[in-house]
Design an enzyme around this catalytic site. Sequence first.
Site, PDB file in Angstrom:
ATOM      1  N   LYS A 246      -0.675   3.667   2.530  1.00  0.00           N
ATOM      2  CA  LYS A 246      -0.150   4.419   3.437  1.00  0.00           C
ATOM      3  C   LYS A 246       0.924   5.280   3.384  1.00  0.00           C
ATOM      4  CE  LYS A 246       0.255   1.082   6.499  1.00  0.00           C
ATOM      5  NZ  LYS A 246       0.268  -0.158   5.623  1.00  0.00           N
TER       6      LYS A 246
ATOM      7  N   ARG B  78       2.073  -1.277  14.859  1.00  0.00           N
ATOM      8  CA  ARG B  78       1.632  -2.185  14.436  1.00  0.00           C
ATOM      9  C   ARG B  78       1.057  -3.125  15.296  1.00  0.00           C
ATOM     10  NH1 ARG B  78       3.816  -3.284   9.083  1.00  0.00           N
ATOM     11  NH2 ARG B  78       5.625  -1.910   8.548  1.00  0.00           N
TER      12      ARG B  78
ATOM     13  N   ARG C 297       4.337  -4.465  -7.830  1.00  0.00           N
ATOM     14  CA  ARG C 297       5.165  -3.551  -7.837  1.00  0.00           C
ATOM     15  C   ARG C 297       6.712  -3.954  -8.237  1.00  0.00           C
ATOM     16  NH1 ARG C 297       4.260  -0.959  -1.764  1.00  0.00           N
ATOM     17  NH2 ARG C 297       5.110  -3.141  -1.077  1.00  0.00           N
TER      18      ARG C 297
ATOM     19  N   ARG D 129      10.883  -6.649  -4.995  1.00  0.00           N
ATOM     20  CA  ARG D 129      11.499  -6.521  -3.447  1.00  0.00           C
ATOM     21  C   ARG D 129      10.909  -7.834  -2.760  1.00  0.00           C
ATOM     22  NH1 ARG D 129       9.222  -1.249  -0.487  1.00  0.00           N
ATOM     23  NH2 ARG D 129       8.264  -2.739   0.582  1.00  0.00           N
TER      24      ARG D 129
ATOM     25  N   ARG E 150       2.472 -11.627   4.824  1.00  0.00           N
ATOM     26  CA  ARG E 150       2.338 -10.361   5.631  1.00  0.00           C
ATOM     27  C   ARG E 150       0.867 -10.005   5.869  1.00  0.00           C
ATOM     28  NH1 ARG E 150       5.236  -5.892   2.016  1.00  0.00           N
ATOM     29  NH2 ARG E 150       4.860  -4.813   4.053  1.00  0.00           N
TER      30      ARG E 150
END
Length: 210
Positions: free
Chosen positions: A13, A88, A123, A156, A167
Amino acid sequence: MKLILLGAPGAGKGTQAEIISKSQNIPSISTGNILRAAIKNETPVGLEAKAYMDKGALVPDEVIIGIVKERLAEPDCAGGYILDGMPRTIAQAQALEDAGIDIDAAVLLDIADEVIEARMTGRRVCPNCGSSYHVEANPPKQDNVCDNCGSGLTIRKDDTPETVKSRLKVYHEETEPLIDFYEKRGKLRRVDGALPLSEATDQIFKVLGL
């Protein structure tokens, strides 16, 4: 043009929002970026949000809505905007409508959980300059070292496997119902989020008639 980008965490996104923003000359408003700035500056809202984000949980609606309303009131949003990471939940979407914030289209980046998990756990970010990498899709020239400033790369907290699963669970429970919410309003546009970046971008522009 007023847009919302929907999709699981890691669906792309933020990247697509940047591309659309440059193409259409409208601001991309990432609630994640707004919150991360607040966390970095250790504002009261930032510290409150950090506790939720570290656990992979959603930040409370009143915090998000307040930040977004302030941002949309700024002059650069007069000609349109992209909301990335907001709403959300159904409650947030309803609150946006109640606040008179209407959108033209909600673009869904449709993608399977296993693809998301592979993307996010790979990532890496530079804690010094903020540059972003991926061990497979966009590796640094030197293993685990930032190309731009030479700092060591980190993962992260919200990209660890445990947090990614958490998540995704939250996404399916809290955010996925928005697909039906916007479909009923005739505003949903579906795009295959598993496509290579440029192909997914082409699909987005096609469904938006750009």
